[in-house]
Write an enzyme that holds these catalytic residues in place. Structure first.
Site, PDB file in Angstrom:
ATOM      1  N   HIS A  19       0.823  -1.205   0.000  1.00  0.00           N
ATOM      2  CA  HIS A  19       0.000   0.000   0.000  1.00  0.00           C
ATOM      3  C   HIS A  19       0.860   1.260   0.000  1.00  0.00           C
ATOM      4  O   HIS A  19       2.062   1.223   0.292  1.00  0.00           O
ATOM      5  CB  HIS A  19      -0.929   0.008   1.215  1.00  0.00           C
ATOM      6  CG  HIS A  19      -0.168   0.004   2.516  1.00  0.00           C
ATOM      7  ND1 HIS A  19       0.403   1.145   3.068  1.00  0.00           N
ATOM      8  CD2 HIS A  19       0.116  -1.005   3.373  1.00  0.00           C
ATOM      9  CE1 HIS A  19       1.003   0.837   4.191  1.00  0.00           C
ATOM     10  NE2 HIS A  19       0.850  -0.458   4.410  1.00  0.00           N
ATOM     11  N   GLU A  93      -1.323  -7.261   7.140  1.00  0.00           N
ATOM     12  CA  GLU A  93      -0.001  -7.160   7.745  1.00  0.00           C
ATOM     13  C   GLU A  93       0.102  -8.112   8.944  1.00  0.00           C
ATOM     14  O   GLU A  93      -0.920  -8.585   9.476  1.00  0.00           O
ATOM     15  CB  GLU A  93       0.225  -5.713   8.191  1.00  0.00           C
ATOM     16  CG  GLU A  93       1.523  -5.406   8.912  1.00  0.00           C
ATOM     17  CD  GLU A  93       2.745  -5.661   8.044  1.00  0.00           C
ATOM     18  OE1 GLU A  93       3.170  -6.839   7.984  1.00  0.00           O
ATOM     19  OE2 GLU A  93       3.271  -4.704   7.453  1.00  0.00           O
TER      20      GLU A  93
END
Length: 216
Positions: A19, A93
């Protein structure tokens, strides 16, 4: 990106990108599963570079972490493309547990934190995950991607994810050192898998976006 190797074996490109920039990236805070949005307009230059790199590429399937920063990144870099993304929490994550929202400066004197850092992911964070925990969900996702690619004869797929997930993919697929697998914001890797009689294997990987050519 190619569809077949020279010997005719089927190959699949799995493009996994991180991202864009968030305020917590800028402040060097552990984000983990916290749903932090992109830092705009600061994130835009990196996103535009990735968008230009992917502009002429069609993907047979598009996957994305369900967290906002990844959703925003996907929207920015694939705007105008007829993708139907699949949002999947397995692409999140590493769960940093008690360390989420903290910085290295705040934690550096904590013996438990030092032990976690020195373990290179073998230990779980307090209240969070270990690298093996992360790989368990990532590998389950990847197995499904590869199975569908074979069934539907897909040639390339895209996934928008996080720095820690890409580092773990590189560690498992490239044998990269734990600390050497980090990629920058709106950057990632293209993992090329080949299918032969014994199944899929990762045959090569490359930088995404490709490094700019030097000018004389």
């Amino acid at each position: 990106m190619s569809d077949f190797h020279l010997d005719g074996t089927r190959c699949l490109d799995v493009v996994v990108v991180r991202h864009g920039l968030t305020s917590w990236n800028q402040q060097r805070r552990y984000q983990g599963h916290r749903d932090i949005p992109l830092l705009l307009p600061d994130a835009e230059p990196d996103l535009e570079r990735l968008r230009e790199h992917l502009a002429d590429t069609d993907f047979d399937a598009v996957y994305c972490s369900d967290l906002t920063r990844c959703r925003q990144t996907l929207e920015a870099v694939r705007k105008g493309h007829p993708d139907t993304p699949r949002y999947d929490a397995r692409l999140r994550e590493l769960n940093f547990g008690d360390y989420e929202g903290q910085t290295w400066d705040a934690l550096k004197d904590d013996p438990d934190y030092r032990a976690w850092v020195d373990s290179q992911g073998r230990l779980a964070t307090p209240g969070g995950e270990s690298a093996d925990d992360l790989w368990a969900r990532l590998s389950a996702w990847l197995d499904e991607v590869l199975a569908e690619a074979r069934q539907r004869q897909q040639r390339r797929v895209l996934a928008v994810s996080h720095g820690g997930t890409i580092r773990e993919l590189r560690r498992r697929l490239e044998a990269a050192d734990f600390w050497d697998g980090v990629v920058g914001q709106a950057q990632g890797r293209c993992f090329t898998f080949t299918f032969q009689e014994d199944g899929w294997s990762c045959s090569s990987s490359s930088v995404v976006p490709a490094p700019a050519k030097a000018t004389s």
